[in-house]
Design a protein around this motif. Structure first.
Motif, PDB file in Angstrom:
ATOM      1  N   ALA A 275       0.832  -1.204   0.000  1.00 39.50           N
ATOM      2  CA  ALA A 275       0.000   0.000   0.000  1.00 39.50           C
ATOM      3  C   ALA A 275       0.871   1.260   0.000  1.00 39.50           C
ATOM      4  CB  ALA A 275      -0.933  -0.001   1.206  1.00 39.50           C
ATOM      5  N   ARG A 276       1.915   1.275   0.790  1.00 36.39           N
ATOM      6  CA  ARG A 276       2.802   2.445   0.806  1.00 36.39           C
ATOM      7  C   ARG A 276       3.464   2.648  -0.557  1.00 36.39           C
ATOM      8  NH1 ARG A 276       3.946   5.145   5.519  1.00 36.39           N
ATOM      9  NH2 ARG A 276       5.598   6.199   4.348  1.00 36.39           N
ATOM     10  N   THR A 277       3.883   1.555  -1.178  1.00 37.97           N
ATOM     11  CA  THR A 277       4.529   1.657  -2.486  1.00 37.97           C
ATOM     12  C   THR A 277       3.592   2.248  -3.524  1.00 37.97           C
ATOM     13  OG1 THR A 277       6.011  -0.208  -2.031  1.00 37.97           O
ATOM     14  CG2 THR A 277       5.608   0.336  -4.346  1.00 37.97           C
ATOM     15  N   ILE A 278       2.378   1.696  -3.611  1.00 34.55           N
ATOM     16  CA  ILE A 278       1.426   2.168  -4.619  1.00 34.55           C
ATOM     17  C   ILE A 278       1.001   3.606  -4.321  1.00 34.55           C
ATOM     18  CG2 ILE A 278      -0.864   1.811  -5.623  1.00 34.55           C
ATOM     19  CD1 ILE A 278      -0.492  -1.185  -5.116  1.00 34.55           C
ATOM     20  N   ALA A 279       0.688   3.891  -3.061  1.00 35.48           N
ATOM     21  CA  ALA A 279       0.262   5.245  -2.698  1.00 35.48           C
ATOM     22  C   ALA A 279       1.360   6.260  -3.001  1.00 35.48           C
ATOM     23  CB  ALA A 279      -0.115   5.295  -1.217  1.00 35.48           C
ATOM     24  N   GLY A 280       2.600   5.909  -2.715  1.00 33.69           N
ATOM     25  CA  GLY A 280       3.700   6.824  -3.002  1.00 33.69           C
ATOM     26  C   GLY A 280       3.866   7.084  -4.486  1.00 33.69           C
ATOM     27  N   ALA A 281       3.723   6.037  -5.299  1.00 40.71           N
ATOM     28  CA  ALA A 281       3.860   6.199  -6.750  1.00 40.71           C
ATOM     29  C   ALA A 281       2.759   7.078  -7.328  1.00 40.71           C
ATOM     30  CB  ALA A 281       3.839   4.822  -7.420  1.00 40.71           C
ATOM     31  N   LEU A 282       1.602   7.105  -6.665  1.00 43.48           N
ATOM     32  CA  LEU A 282       0.460   7.878  -7.156  1.00 43.48           C
ATOM     33  C   LEU A 282       0.326   9.237  -6.456  1.00 43.48           C
ATOM     34  CD1 LEU A 282      -2.191   5.010  -7.364  1.00 43.48           C
ATOM     35  CD2 LEU A 282      -0.798   5.966  -9.225  1.00 43.48           C
ATOM     36  N   ASP A 283       1.322   9.601  -5.655  1.00 43.26           N
ATOM     37  CA  ASP A 283       1.308  10.878  -4.918  1.00 43.26           C
ATOM     38  C   ASP A 283       0.106  10.991  -3.988  1.00 43.26           C
ATOM     39  OD1 ASP A 283       3.692  11.777  -6.105  1.00 43.26           O
ATOM     40  OD2 ASP A 283       2.611  12.533  -7.844  1.00 43.26           O
ATOM     41  N   LEU A 284      -0.275   9.857  -3.401  1.00 46.61           N
ATOM     42  CA  LEU A 284      -1.340   9.846  -2.402  1.00 46.61           C
ATOM     43  C   LEU A 284      -0.738   9.973  -1.004  1.00 46.61           C
ATOM     44  CD1 LEU A 284      -3.451   6.931  -3.921  1.00 46.61           C
ATOM     45  CD2 LEU A 284      -3.980   9.374  -4.028  1.00 46.61           C
ATOM     46  N   ASN A 285      -1.593  10.007  -0.005  1.00 46.82           N
ATOM     47  CA  ASN A 285      -1.100  10.092   1.359  1.00 46.82           C
ATOM     48  C   ASN A 285      -0.723   8.689   1.837  1.00 46.82           C
ATOM     49  OD1 ASN A 285      -1.315  10.111   4.440  1.00 46.82           O
ATOM     50  ND2 ASN A 285      -1.364  12.293   3.934  1.00 46.82           N
ATOM     51  N   THR A 286       0.576   8.425   1.934  1.00 42.03           N
ATOM     52  CA  THR A 286       1.041   7.085   2.287  1.00 42.03           C
ATOM     53  C   THR A 286       0.675   6.708   3.718  1.00 42.03           C
ATOM     54  OG1 THR A 286       3.208   7.981   2.863  1.00 42.03           O
ATOM     55  CG2 THR A 286       2.941   7.127   0.629  1.00 42.03           C
ATOM     56  N   ASP A 287       0.571   7.679   4.605  1.00 43.64           N
ATOM     57  CA  ASP A 287       0.257   7.378   6.000  1.00 43.64           C
ATOM     58  C   ASP A 287      -1.167   6.871   6.155  1.00 43.64           C
ATOM     59  OD1 ASP A 287       2.803   8.172   6.928  1.00 43.64           O
ATOM     60  OD2 ASP A 287       2.169  10.271   6.927  1.00 43.64           O
ATOM     61  N   LEU A 288      -2.117   7.484   5.439  1.00 44.67           N
ATOM     62  CA  LEU A 288      -3.497   7.017   5.504  1.00 44.67           C
ATOM     63  C   LEU A 288      -3.616   5.640   4.863  1.00 44.67           C
ATOM     64  CD1 LEU A 288      -6.483   7.306   6.135  1.00 44.67           C
ATOM     65  CD2 LEU A 288      -6.742   8.663   4.038  1.00 44.67           C
ATOM     66  N   ALA A 289      -2.966   5.440   3.732  1.00 42.89           N
ATOM     67  CA  ALA A 289      -3.003   4.126   3.078  1.00 42.89           C
ATOM     68  C   ALA A 289      -2.449   3.053   4.011  1.00 42.89           C
ATOM     69  CB  ALA A 289      -2.198   4.159   1.778  1.00 42.89           C
ATOM     70  N   GLU A 290      -1.361   3.376   4.700  1.00 42.62           N
ATOM     71  CA  GLU A 290      -0.767   2.413   5.619  1.00 42.62           C
ATOM     72  C   GLU A 290      -1.679   2.148   6.814  1.00 42.62           C
ATOM     73  OE1 GLU A 290       3.577   1.588   7.647  1.00 42.62           O
ATOM     74  OE2 GLU A 290       2.866   3.661   7.546  1.00 42.62           O
ATOM     75  N   ALA A 291      -2.300   3.174   7.360  1.00 41.37           N
ATOM     76  CA  ALA A 291      -3.189   2.994   8.510  1.00 41.37           C
ATOM     77  C   ALA A 291      -4.351   2.069   8.160  1.00 41.37           C
ATOM     78  CB  ALA A 291      -3.701   4.341   9.002  1.00 41.37           C
ATOM     79  N   VAL A 292      -4.946   2.276   6.987  1.00 44.02           N
ATOM     80  CA  VAL A 292      -6.061   1.415   6.573  1.00 44.02           C
ATOM     81  C   VAL A 292      -5.565  -0.007   6.346  1.00 44.02           C
ATOM     82  CG1 VAL A 292      -7.825   1.010   4.824  1.00 44.02           C
ATOM     83  CG2 VAL A 292      -7.340   3.342   5.572  1.00 44.02           C
ATOM     84  N   ALA A 293      -4.398  -0.142   5.707  1.00 43.31           N
ATOM     85  CA  ALA A 293      -3.848  -1.475   5.458  1.00 43.31           C
ATOM     86  C   ALA A 293      -3.571  -2.219   6.760  1.00 43.31           C
ATOM     87  CB  ALA A 293      -2.569  -1.360   4.632  1.00 43.31           C
ATOM     88  N   LEU A 294      -3.002  -1.539   7.727  1.00 39.27           N
ATOM     89  CA  LEU A 294      -2.662  -2.184   9.000  1.00 39.27           C
ATOM     90  C   LEU A 294      -3.894  -2.578   9.808  1.00 39.27           C
ATOM     91  CD1 LEU A 294       0.347   0.055  10.093  1.00 39.27           C
ATOM     92  CD2 LEU A 294       0.460  -2.353   9.416  1.00 39.27           C
ATOM     93  N   SER A 295      -5.000  -1.891   9.583  1.00 38.81           N
ATOM     94  CA  SER A 295      -6.215  -2.163  10.360  1.00 38.81           C
ATOM     95  C   SER A 295      -7.213  -3.056   9.638  1.00 38.81           C
ATOM     96  CB  SER A 295      -6.904  -0.838  10.727  1.00 38.81           C
ATOM     97  OG  SER A 295      -7.239  -0.095   9.561  1.00 38.81           O
ATOM     98  N   HIS A 296      -6.967  -3.372   8.372  1.00 36.74           N
ATOM     99  CA  HIS A 296      -8.020  -3.984   7.560  1.00 36.74           C
ATOM    100  C   HIS A 296      -8.408  -5.387   8.036  1.00 36.74           C
ATOM    101  CE1 HIS A 296      -4.946  -6.415   5.498  1.00 36.74           C
ATOM    102  NE2 HIS A 296      -5.933  -7.074   4.903  1.00 36.74           N
ATOM    103  N   ASP A 297      -7.532  -6.081   8.743  1.00 41.44           N
ATOM    104  CA  ASP A 297      -7.845  -7.441   9.190  1.00 41.44           C
ATOM    105  C   ASP A 297      -7.956  -7.570  10.703  1.00 41.44           C
ATOM    106  OD1 ASP A 297      -8.226  -8.737   6.814  1.00 41.44           O
ATOM    107  OD2 ASP A 297      -6.274  -9.726   6.754  1.00 41.44           O
ATOM    108  N   LEU A 298      -8.057  -6.462  11.414  1.00 41.79           N
ATOM    109  CA  LEU A 298      -8.137  -6.536  12.875  1.00 41.79           C
ATOM    110  C   LEU A 298      -9.341  -7.338  13.359  1.00 41.79           C
ATOM    111  CD1 LEU A 298      -7.191  -2.905  14.057  1.00 41.79           C
ATOM    112  CD2 LEU A 298      -5.765  -4.963  14.114  1.00 41.79           C
ATOM    113  N   GLY A 299     -10.401  -7.359  12.559  1.00 46.59           N
ATOM    114  CA  GLY A 299     -11.632  -8.034  12.979  1.00 46.59           C
ATOM    115  C   GLY A 299     -11.681  -9.512  12.660  1.00 46.59           C
ATOM    116  N   HIS A 300     -10.620 -10.052  12.054  1.00 46.08           N
ATOM    117  CA  HIS A 300     -10.649 -11.481  11.733  1.00 46.08           C
ATOM    118  C   HIS A 300     -10.632 -12.322  13.005  1.00 46.08           C
ATOM    119  CE1 HIS A 300     -10.759 -12.608   7.530  1.00 46.08           C
ATOM    120  NE2 HIS A 300     -10.086 -11.518   7.238  1.00 46.08           N
ATOM    121  N   PRO A 301     -11.475 -13.347  13.065  1.00 50.11           N
ATOM    122  CA  PRO A 301     -11.501 -14.245  14.221  1.00 50.11           C
ATOM    123  C   PRO A 301     -10.395 -15.284  14.104  1.00 50.11           C
ATOM    124  CG  PRO A 301     -13.094 -14.978  12.620  1.00 50.11           C
ATOM    125  CD  PRO A 301     -12.479 -13.723  12.055  1.00 50.11           C
ATOM    126  N   PRO A 302     -10.288 -16.204  15.061  1.00 51.31           N
ATOM    127  CA  PRO A 302      -9.338 -17.299  14.891  1.00 51.31           C
ATOM    128  C   PRO A 302      -9.702 -18.163  13.691  1.00 51.31           C
ATOM    129  CG  PRO A 302     -10.832 -17.743  16.721  1.00 51.31           C
ATOM    130  CD  PRO A 302     -11.059 -16.320  16.303  1.00 51.31           C
TER     131      PRO A 302
END
Length: 391
Positions: A73-100
């Motif tokens: 996510a950071r790589t793609i966001a950086g190449a597209l001049d997006l906000n890498t921090d927001l992309a990373e935050a969403v990526a890091l949180s996207h699976d927090l709700g997965h159960p065992p």
């Protein structure tokens, strides 16, 4: 310098519980850090990504998968001049709700929770970051920004449905998502930010790449089985041309890293072309578009579908994996109703909350929070403690 259509920290809609701005971190850097330091993030270390025939230290866990998604996510966001921090935050949180037990556990809990509003791991991630993480003095949850919550809810696209009680097939809104949205409108009918869309595509890139690695290591298929697949077969052929007689493990890595690169480069090229043609002037214009702007090209998307079909039959539904799915489903099928009927079997804080619940649905949702938060090893240990050794 970010693009006009990138999310801007100064334009953030803020947090539900107002806080003073950090002197040295942007709002989304702060979100990222809170996610990394959360209990739910640490538990991902011992949660399944995909079941394989033999357990081992080399297979991906939900945590290593999440880290790989964040890197892409950071790589793609950086190449597209997006906000890498927001992309990373969403990526890091996207699976927090997965159960065992990965998607097997999600399927089992969805069935068990059907009478009580269902279960969805994205909605559960929102419940975790808005309620269940309880470390701060001033609020429950992590008090993340609106943009990060939006990304968790909508990174896979707009969310339809108006009620958690809608019938099957009508786009029912998971109750945990409805609760958060009722408190703070996430504009579920629109697309997510470009950064959240990047996180979603990064998820696809990461698991398509590493599931091939893990499936090969588990012996569920061989490199020869991959020879006829689009993208993958040509990648191995290219490596053989450049490095004839290469050591098998190096050959595998060289080929699959080329597959990885092909996917990332395709996403970037498609997005650059679409952004250049559409010329969005703000992050909101991205949200208001008819569909996602971050995606694979149509030819590569079709090729990836062929790879996914192969993985479904040869990995996700391999006999050894199916047998393991049945075993762990039995664990959850036993634990959930037991805790629902006998809250005393849960730890004190969960026991008290379940006992004081207003009705059976409220109690079931508390039990769900407890069971969904378990790691694989803890769920199995609890099964052993209560029922003895599984069959």
């Amino acid at each position: 310098m970010t693009a006009p259509y990138a999310s801007k920290p100064a334009d953030s809609r803020g947090r539900r519980h107002p806080e003073a701005l950090s002197t040295f971190r942007s709002p989304w850097q702060r979100d990222r850090d809170r996610i990394i330091h959360s209990s739910a993030f640490r538990r991902l270390k011992h949660k399944t990504q995909v079941f394989v025939e033999h357990e081992g230290d080399y297979y991906r866990t939900r945590l290593t998968h999440t880290i790989e998604v964040a890197q892409v996510a950071r790589t793609i966001a950086g190449a597209l001049d997006l906000n890498t921090d927001l992309a990373e935050a969403v990526a890091l949180s996207h699976d927090l709700g997965h159960p065992p037990f990965g998607h097997t556990g999600e399927d089992a809990l969805a069935t068990l929770m059907a009478p009580y509003g269902g279960f969805d791991h994205n909605a559960q991630a929102l419940r975790i970051v808005t309620q269940l993480e309880r470390h701060y003095a001033d609020f429950d949850g992590l008090n993340l920004t609106w943009e990060t919550l939006e990304g968790i809810a909508k990174h896979n696209g707009p969310v339809v449905g108006t009620s958690p009680t809608d019938g099957p097939g009508t786009g029912a809104l998971p109750y945990a998502l409805a609760e958060v949205n009722n408190q703070w409108d996430l504009e579920l009918h629109t697309n997510a930010s470009a950064e959240a869309q990047v996180a979603a595509v990064a998820d696809d890139v990461a698991y398509n790449h590493h599931d091939l690695h893990d499936g090969l290591r588990a012996g569920l298929f061989t490199e020869d089985d991959l020879a006829e697949l689009p993208v993958i077969g040509p990648a191995f052929a290219r490596v053989d041309h450049l490095y004839p007689g290469l050591d098998p493990m190096r050959r595998r890595h060289e080929a699959l890293r080329r597959v990885f690169g092909t996917m990332v480069e395709d996403v970037i090229a498609v997005a650059q072309n679409r952004l250049a043609g559409l010329k969005p002037s703000s992050a909101q214009e991205i949200r208001d578009m008819d569909g996602p702007i971050i995606r694979f090209s149509k030819p590569l998307y079709q090729n990836i579908k062929a790879v996914k079909t192969f993985l479904f039959h040869r990995m996700y539904r391999a006999p050894s994996v199916v047998a393991e799915r049945a075993r762990v489903t039995a664990v959850l099928d036993a634990l959930f109703p037991l805790f629902l009927d006998q809250p005393a079997e849960m730890p004190p804080q969960w026991r008290a909350a379940a006992t004081e619940a207003a009705d059976q649905t409220a109690r079931a949702r508390i039990v769900l929070d407890y069971v969904a938060g378990m790691t694989d090893r803890f769920a199995i240990a609890e099964y052993h403690r209560i029922f003895g050794t599984p069959d």
